[in-house]
Design a protein around this motif. Structure first.
Motif, PDB file in Angstrom:
ATOM      1  N   ILE A 388       0.805  -0.953  -0.190  1.00  0.00           N
ATOM      2  CA  ILE A 388       0.230   0.047   0.057  1.00  0.00           C
ATOM      3  C   ILE A 388       1.063   1.169  -0.032  1.00  0.00           C
ATOM      4  CG2 ILE A 388      -1.869  -1.107   1.146  1.00  0.00           C
ATOM      5  CD1 ILE A 388      -1.254   0.279   3.920  1.00  0.00           C
ATOM      6  N   GLU A 389       1.974   1.142   0.082  1.00  0.00           N
ATOM      7  CA  GLU A 389       3.101   2.243   0.239  1.00  0.00           C
ATOM      8  C   GLU A 389       4.238   1.782  -0.840  1.00  0.00           C
ATOM      9  OE1 GLU A 389       4.017   3.142   4.249  1.00  0.00           O
ATOM     10  OE2 GLU A 389       1.927   4.083   4.576  1.00  0.00           O
ATOM     11  N   LYS A 390       5.102   2.837  -1.089  1.00  0.00           N
ATOM     12  CA  LYS A 390       6.256   2.388  -1.551  1.00  0.00           C
ATOM     13  C   LYS A 390       7.335   1.797  -0.759  1.00  0.00           C
ATOM     14  CE  LYS A 390       5.299   4.829  -5.536  1.00  0.00           C
ATOM     15  NZ  LYS A 390       5.853   6.040  -5.763  1.00  0.00           N
ATOM     16  N   PRO A 391       8.076   0.707  -1.381  1.00  0.00           N
ATOM     17  CA  PRO A 391       8.879  -0.079  -0.682  1.00  0.00           C
ATOM     18  C   PRO A 391      10.073   0.730   0.443  1.00  0.00           C
ATOM     19  CG  PRO A 391       9.472  -0.045  -2.852  1.00  0.00           C
ATOM     20  CD  PRO A 391       8.507   0.705  -2.797  1.00  0.00           C
ATOM     21  N   SER A 392       9.995   0.157   1.679  1.00  0.00           N
ATOM     22  CA  SER A 392      11.106   0.811   2.478  1.00  0.00           C
ATOM     23  C   SER A 392      12.243   0.187   2.444  1.00  0.00           C
ATOM     24  CB  SER A 392      10.418   0.617   3.965  1.00  0.00           C
ATOM     25  OG  SER A 392      10.230  -0.572   4.073  1.00  0.00           O
ATOM     26  N   ASP A 393      12.516  -1.014   2.056  1.00  0.00           N
ATOM     27  CA  ASP A 393      13.638  -1.802   1.883  1.00  0.00           C
ATOM     28  C   ASP A 393      14.612  -1.019   0.903  1.00  0.00           C
ATOM     29  OD1 ASP A 393      15.776  -3.579   1.173  1.00  0.00           O
ATOM     30  OD2 ASP A 393      14.588  -5.288   2.656  1.00  0.00           O
TER      31      ASP A 393
END
Length: 622
Positions: A388-393
């Motif tokens: 639901i959000e842009k990747p944090s990794d």
């Protein structure tokens, strides 16, 4: 955080419990409010008679019943409304009300159109009963149906109506009179923005886990219930299945660790009310996948990105990635989101993602998908990357595209046919023992329906009354084309309502037949199709055995012209016209008249061997 609101498809257990636990709330509602409308018309006629020959008084009385007709959908609205009750089009979108008195040229035509009353009885020529267009389209669209008002709108639902009575017109198949009735109440949300989204792909690609994770992240599953699923999964030695258990509710599904029937769940994106159709991926369960996912407007194709798994899904004989992609395209779906899942297993490798994208893209183009209608997204459902959000990794920093939820919002809703007569193929039937009533579930393909309507149930040819409606598991006053709804029926026996049947307008029944002419495309098959070949025949939610009675001709795949008449057999990749005889009758229409009832799939030996459309109904019971 609200609990999970999941509705089961065939043989999913959560559906019945949800219905019976909450249904007592309906007992306080007055469902007979619409019956007073006949008295209202009677009082009107009586008043006009008492006014006698006083023409001024008659004119004043008639002014109360003046309506204006929408130029787009020809719906008749009350004079006080500034926008169409059915389609939402503004009454005078190009006219500034404050300057109306200063624009004499525009004022003449506007006032003339505005002040012209529509009589309650008006001669009209009605066109073909399924075309949805009249010879004089300034009068009415054929098959438009109005519905009796009900007080179900008192419930505290985001989809409840306003409770005001409107006016509308109703046409009959060969009638020359139009009957004025109450129009459907407008939902708080206006025209339906429901998106039916099938989640498909090879077995064990992570479809149910992805669906469950989305539901949890968007607040459709409470933290308490999610903790319960996690504990139960650990007790069975399947800790990684916790999110999947939000949709795989039956003991057999949880024991085997696979989805067996199409599960339905509801979530809300920023733009749409999304109906998730979580489909089984095992090759033996493709008939269940067809029955549920045929309702889809768009699809998420889930790919297992781990080494060997993607290749297994693309295998020509046992790979369900190939078969699901072909089936979804044959359902009429042309917008697809490809989610390359389990990217954490391959260390979020951009090279692996590009390889999958290249190989799959070539295959999807061969199925008829356009590159502009396919969105590729690398993701990890287990690690909540790119959902639901842009990747944090940081390992996914090379990807600059949308998240899955953003991609869902970028989908364009297909055109809805509100003007044709109401029609809904029945996906599932549930008997409410405590209330002695029947509920039918499915996607409304054409028209609109509301509580109090009289409907025809096929193939039993029995009539019933709509007691109430559920949309997104919430009570609603009116449902329109594209909505996934549950219809609670009264006045009909349980054995007369069956999955695979159809609910339709009583004046516009669909055909019932067992002899059909089909135009098909043959897939890769190990043995040729011969006259007399036995196969499974699938059409919307119905399935029956069939036999090829005649091979009429082979067609050129590019031009569609006949290249060979009466061939002895059909081979892979050929287009052909054939005739089939079914073991039992089905509800069917020519594809040119109703796409939902005109798409067919032929299966044999556990695989889909051909797909096609109905070109002619040879014999019909109507």
């Amino acid at each position: 955080m609200p609990g999970s609101e999941l509705v089961g498809m065939p043989h999913k257990g959560g559906y019945r419990a949800h219905f019976e636990d909450d249904y007592d709330a309906y007992e306080d509602y007055d469902y007979d409010s619409g019956d007073d409308y006949g008295d209202e018309l009677f009082e009107r006629d009586k008043t006009l008679q008492e006014l006698g020959k006083d023409k001024n008084a008659v004119a004043r009385q008639e002014e109360a019943f003046i309506v204006w007709r929408c130029p787009i959908c020809t719906y008749d609205n009350e004079d006080s409304l500034t926008a169409c009750e059915m389609c939402g089009v503004l009454r005078n979108p190009l006219v500034n009300p404050s300057s109306r008195s200063h624009s004499s040229g525009d004022n003449v035509s506007t006032e003339r159109e505005r002040s012209a009353p529509v009589e309650s009885k008006l001669p009209a020529k009605v066109a073909d009963r399924r075309s949805g267009v009249t010879e004089d389209d300034s009068l009415v669209i054929s098959g438009k149906k109005t519905f009796v008002a009900s007080n179900i709108g008192r419930t505290n639902s985001s989809f409840s109506g306003s409770g005001k009575a409107k006016t509308d017109v109703e046409t009959k198949s060969t009638s020359a009179n139009l009957k004025k009735q109450k129009a459907p109440e407008k939902q708080d949300k206006g025209i339906s923005n429901q998106l039916n989204l099938a989640v498909v792909g090879h077995v064990d690609s992570g479809k149910s886990t992805l669906s469950g994770r989305l539901l949890h992240l968007l607040g459709r599953i409470s933290q308490k219930k999610m903790h319960k699923y996690a504990e139960e999964a650990k007790q069975h030695g399947k800790g990684s299945f916790a999110y999947a258990w939000a949709l795989d509710e039956s003991p057999e599904e949880r024991e085997r660790g696979i989805t067996m029937t199409v599960g339905v769940a509801f979530l809300k994106s920023r733009k749409y009310d999304v109906v998730l159709l979580d489909s089984p991926g095992h090759r033996d369960l493709v008939p269940n996948m067809i029955s549920g996912a045929t309702q889809a407007d768009a699809a998420i194709l889930v790919i297992d990105g781990s080494i060997g798994s993607f290749e297994g899904g693309m295998d020509a004989t046992r790979g369900q990635t190939r078969e699901h992609a072909q089936l979804i395209r044959s359902f009429g779906v042309d917008q697809i989101i490809v989610v390359v899942n389990k990217m954490d297993v391959v260390g979020y490798s951009e090279e692996r993602y590009d390889t999958i994208k290249q190989k799959l893209g070539t295959f999807l183009r061969s199925c008829g998908y356009k590159d502009s209608s396919v969105t590729y997204i690398p993701a990890s459902a287990m690690e909540n990357q790119n959902l639901i959000e842009k990747p944090s990794d940081a390992k996914l920093s090379w990807y600059e595209g949308p998240s899955i939820l953003e991609a869902i919002d970028s989908i364009q809703l297909p055109a809805r046919d509100y003007s044709k007569p109401m029609l809904m193929p029945i996906c599932d039937v549930i008997k409410l023992e405590s209330q002695n009533q029947i509920s039918a579930c499915g996607k409304l393909e054409n028209g609109a329906i509301r509580a109090g309507d009289k409907v025809l149930v096929l193939p039993s040819k029995e009539r019933a009354k709509v007691h109430s409606l559920l949309r997104d598991s919430h009570p609603c006053n009116v449902a329109r084309a594209g909505d996934n709804v549950t219809i609670l029926l009264q006045g009909i026996e349980e054995n007369h309502v069956t999955a695979g049947g159809v609910i339709c307008h009583p004046d516009f029944p669909v055909k019932i037949s067992s002899c059909l002419e089909l135009k098909i495309l043959v897939f890769d098959i190990p043995t040729p199709i011969l006259i007399g070949s036995q196969m499974e025949f699938h059409i919307h939610h119905a399935k029956t055995a069939a036999r090829v009675s005649k091979i009429v001709s082979v067609l050129d795949p590019k031009t569609g012209k006949v290249t060979k008449k009466s061939p002895r057999c059909l081979l892979s990749k050929q287009n052909a016209i054939i005739e089939v005889i079914l073991d039992k009758t089905v509800c069917v229409e020519e594809y040119s008249k109703c796409r939902a009832l005109g798409r067919v799939f032929l299966r044999a030996s556990g695989r889909t061997i051909a797909m096609g459309i109905v070109t002619h109904v040879t014999e019909s019971e109507w």
